[in-house]
Design a protein around this motif. Structure first.
Motif, PDB file in Angstrom:
ATOM      1  N   ALA A  19      -8.992  -1.190  -4.212  1.00  0.00           N
ATOM      2  CA  ALA A  19      -8.544  -2.430  -3.687  1.00  0.00           C
ATOM      3  C   ALA A  19      -8.438  -2.401  -1.930  1.00  0.00           C
ATOM      4  CB  ALA A  19      -7.385  -2.873  -4.431  1.00  0.00           C
ATOM      5  N   HIS A  20      -9.450  -2.867  -1.289  1.00  0.00           N
ATOM      6  CA  HIS A  20      -9.435  -3.071   0.138  1.00  0.00           C
ATOM      7  C   HIS A  20     -10.547  -4.044   0.440  1.00  0.00           C
ATOM      8  CE1 HIS A  20      -8.828  -2.613   4.422  1.00  0.00           C
ATOM      9  NE2 HIS A  20      -7.793  -1.881   4.148  1.00  0.00           N
ATOM     10  N   PRO A  21     -10.085  -4.845   1.375  1.00  0.00           N
ATOM     11  CA  PRO A  21     -11.181  -5.972   1.643  1.00  0.00           C
ATOM     12  C   PRO A  21     -12.086  -5.519   2.816  1.00  0.00           C
ATOM     13  CG  PRO A  21      -9.126  -6.412   2.688  1.00  0.00           C
ATOM     14  CD  PRO A  21      -8.871  -5.314   1.911  1.00  0.00           C
ATOM     15  N   PHE A 109      -5.784   2.491  -3.117  1.00  0.00           N
ATOM     16  CA  PHE A 109      -5.325   1.418  -2.747  1.00  0.00           C
ATOM     17  C   PHE A 109      -4.380   1.581  -1.192  1.00  0.00           C
ATOM     18  CE2 PHE A 109      -2.162   2.386  -6.009  1.00  0.00           C
ATOM     19  CZ  PHE A 109      -1.026   2.345  -5.299  1.00  0.00           C
ATOM     20  N   PRO A 110      -4.219   0.555  -0.349  1.00  0.00           N
ATOM     21  CA  PRO A 110      -3.123   0.769   0.682  1.00  0.00           C
ATOM     22  C   PRO A 110      -1.800   0.100   0.172  1.00  0.00           C
ATOM     23  CG  PRO A 110      -4.500  -1.244   0.944  1.00  0.00           C
ATOM     24  CD  PRO A 110      -5.242  -0.565  -0.349  1.00  0.00           C
ATOM     25  N   LEU A 111      -0.655   0.741   0.697  1.00  0.00           N
ATOM     26  CA  LEU A 111       0.529   0.305   0.414  1.00  0.00           C
ATOM     27  C   LEU A 111       0.908  -0.799   1.401  1.00  0.00           C
ATOM     28  CD1 LEU A 111       2.950   1.395  -1.351  1.00  0.00           C
ATOM     29  CD2 LEU A 111       3.936   2.207   0.579  1.00  0.00           C
ATOM     30  N   TRP A 112       0.807  -1.909   0.631  1.00  0.00           N
ATOM     31  CA  TRP A 112       1.082  -3.195   1.174  1.00  0.00           C
ATOM     32  C   TRP A 112       2.411  -3.772   0.803  1.00  0.00           C
ATOM     33  CZ3 TRP A 112      -4.266  -6.428   0.776  1.00  0.00           C
ATOM     34  CH2 TRP A 112      -4.844  -5.452   1.989  1.00  0.00           C
ATOM     35  N   PHE A 114       5.107  -2.271   0.181  1.00  0.00           N
ATOM     36  CA  PHE A 114       5.898  -1.287  -0.610  1.00  0.00           C
ATOM     37  C   PHE A 114       5.407  -1.452  -2.084  1.00  0.00           C
ATOM     38  CE2 PHE A 114       8.529  -1.741   2.942  1.00  0.00           C
ATOM     39  CZ  PHE A 114       8.913  -0.512   3.143  1.00  0.00           C
ATOM     40  N   SER A 115       4.165  -1.909  -2.275  1.00  0.00           N
ATOM     41  CA  SER A 115       3.502  -2.062  -3.531  1.00  0.00           C
ATOM     42  C   SER A 115       2.151  -2.275  -3.443  1.00  0.00           C
ATOM     43  CB  SER A 115       4.002  -3.332  -4.031  1.00  0.00           C
ATOM     44  OG  SER A 115       3.475  -3.865  -5.335  1.00  0.00           O
ATOM     45  N   VAL A 116       1.086  -2.658  -4.285  1.00  0.00           N
ATOM     46  CA  VAL A 116      -0.152  -2.662  -4.486  1.00  0.00           C
ATOM     47  C   VAL A 116      -0.383  -4.021  -3.988  1.00  0.00           C
ATOM     48  CG1 VAL A 116      -0.326  -0.988  -6.474  1.00  0.00           C
ATOM     49  CG2 VAL A 116      -0.246  -3.628  -6.818  1.00  0.00           C
ATOM     50  N   PRO A 117      -1.747  -3.917  -3.421  1.00  0.00           N
ATOM     51  CA  PRO A 117      -2.536  -5.353  -3.221  1.00  0.00           C
ATOM     52  C   PRO A 117      -2.411  -6.346  -4.088  1.00  0.00           C
ATOM     53  CG  PRO A 117      -3.672  -3.533  -2.252  1.00  0.00           C
ATOM     54  CD  PRO A 117      -2.892  -2.876  -2.961  1.00  0.00           C
ATOM     55  N   ALA A 118      -2.330  -7.672  -3.850  1.00  0.00           N
ATOM     56  CA  ALA A 118      -2.172  -8.808  -4.801  1.00  0.00           C
ATOM     57  C   ALA A 118      -3.261  -8.598  -5.672  1.00  0.00           C
ATOM     58  CB  ALA A 118      -2.079  -9.991  -4.280  1.00  0.00           C
ATOM     59  N   ALA A 152      -3.941   9.723 -14.865  1.00  0.00           N
ATOM     60  CA  ALA A 152      -4.182   8.901 -14.098  1.00  0.00           C
ATOM     61  C   ALA A 152      -3.759   9.207 -12.560  1.00  0.00           C
ATOM     62  CB  ALA A 152      -3.043   7.458 -14.325  1.00  0.00           C
ATOM     63  N   LEU A 153      -4.276   9.019 -11.767  1.00  0.00           N
ATOM     64  CA  LEU A 153      -4.035   9.523 -10.242  1.00  0.00           C
ATOM     65  C   LEU A 153      -4.046   8.208  -9.503  1.00  0.00           C
ATOM     66  CD1 LEU A 153      -3.523  11.792  -8.329  1.00  0.00           C
ATOM     67  CD2 LEU A 153      -5.967  11.980  -7.826  1.00  0.00           C
ATOM     68  N   VAL A 154      -2.841   8.440  -8.848  1.00  0.00           N
ATOM     69  CA  VAL A 154      -2.677   7.305  -7.767  1.00  0.00           C
ATOM     70  C   VAL A 154      -3.168   7.936  -6.316  1.00  0.00           C
ATOM     71  CG1 VAL A 154      -0.973   5.939  -6.353  1.00  0.00           C
ATOM     72  CG2 VAL A 154      -0.961   5.710  -8.732  1.00  0.00           C
ATOM     73  N   SER A 155      -4.007   7.229  -5.621  1.00  0.00           N
ATOM     74  CA  SER A 155      -4.314   7.563  -4.250  1.00  0.00           C
ATOM     75  C   SER A 155      -3.946   6.619  -3.195  1.00  0.00           C
ATOM     76  CB  SER A 155      -5.840   8.057  -4.153  1.00  0.00           C
ATOM     77  OG  SER A 155      -6.214   8.322  -2.652  1.00  0.00           O
ATOM     78  N   VAL A 156      -3.245   6.651  -2.296  1.00  0.00           N
ATOM     79  CA  VAL A 156      -2.569   5.537  -1.694  1.00  0.00           C
ATOM     80  C   VAL A 156      -2.515   6.038  -0.039  1.00  0.00           C
ATOM     81  CG1 VAL A 156      -0.052   6.459  -1.970  1.00  0.00           C
ATOM     82  CG2 VAL A 156      -0.610   4.064  -1.337  1.00  0.00           C
TER      83      VAL A 156
END
Length: 277
Positions: A19-21, A109-112, A114-118, A152-156
């Motif tokens: 998730a990144h534009p 995803f990037p941390l936006w 303090f959470s995930v992007p919308a 599951a692996l979160v990469s932030v």
């Protein structure tokens, strides 16, 4: 890390949700690296690039095509009815099929704020429906659960320095910041989340640090089915009927979110072995 070799014994199915534009962003580069690395290791990989897909993030009545226009929308009930009847929208149905297909899910995803992007939150809201990822029709939460057997692996990526997310850091520990994702979403649905992979100081990331990040990320991807997951406690064994942790299970002095992680000496059965292992 377990004694099991990092070299995969068999081909696994891995879903990467990103998730990144910006197509030339660091997140896009890390996604491309992960896909290439996993495929080179012999795995099958599918990608959900939410911005490229123009993913609809908001839950509304359009998600349940058979819902009468004159009837109040009860999202939980409508989702369950549509899920069990096989009447979800094609985009949601396709993403649920990817999750079913997967042995592991990687979230990039990037941390936006303090959470995930919308848009990623909207993927969870629309795809993890009642009757698919939670609810009375599937196994209970905080156990092997509806989506059990998956890693599951979160990469932030994070613009701030690592020290700001430490135990005394102004932003709080990263494990606490990501608790809603790690525990409240992944473990809630039965997935076994690993410790997150994070790249800090990404506002101006020198080439040498990017190369170092890729090496570390590759190591974490190699351990996707070998490293120990976060030892979150199972609901059915350690909580009472009010969903409160039973007294005496924690080490003295443990408070807050740490209560829901098993102590070191009791970590062998926090998560049953992955059915994909």
């Amino acid at each position: 890390m377990t004694i099991e070799s990092r070299t995969p014994r068999q081909r696994r199915n891995i879903l990467v949700v990103t998730a990144h534009p910006e197509a030339s962003s660091l997140n896009a580069a890390l996604t491309a690296f992960a896909v290439e690395h996993l495929r080179a290791a012999g795995h099958a990989v599918r990608v959900s690039d939410l911005y490229a897909m123009k993913w609809k993030a908001a839950v509304d009545a359009d998600d349940v095509p058979d819902h009468p226009a004159d009837r109040r929308l009860d999202v939980l009930a409508a989702h369950e009815e549509a899920t069990l009847a096989g009447r979800l929208t094609p985009d949601v149905d396709a993403e649920q099929e990817k999750v079913r297909w997967s042995d592991a899910v990687v979230l990039q995803f990037p941390l936006w704020w303090f959470s995930v992007p919308a848009i990623l939150k909207g993927w969870f809201d629309r795809v993890f429906t009642n009757g698919f990822a939670h609810g009375p029709a599937v196994p209970p939460p905080y156990t092997e659960g509806a989506l059990g057997g998956r890693r599951a692996l979160v990469s932030v990526t994070i613009g701030a320095r690592e020290s700001a997310f430490s135990d005394r850091g102004v932003h709080g520990r990263l494990a606490d910041v990501l608790h809603p994702v790690q525990h409240g979403l992944l473990w809630f649905t039965g997935m076994a989340p690993l410790d997150p992979f994070a790249v800090y100081g990404t506002v101006d990331l020198p080439a040498e640090r990017f190369e170092a990040a890729k090496r570390e990320y590759g190591r974490r991807l190699d351990g996707l089915f070998a490293d120990e997951p976060v030892p979150f406690r199972p609901l059915t064994d350690e909580y009472d009927q009010d969903m409160r942790l039973r007294p005496g299970l924690e080490e003295p002095g443990t408070t807050g979110l740490d209560l829901h992680v098993r102590p070191e000496e009791h970590r062998d059965s926090a998560h049953p072995p992955s059915s994909a292992a």
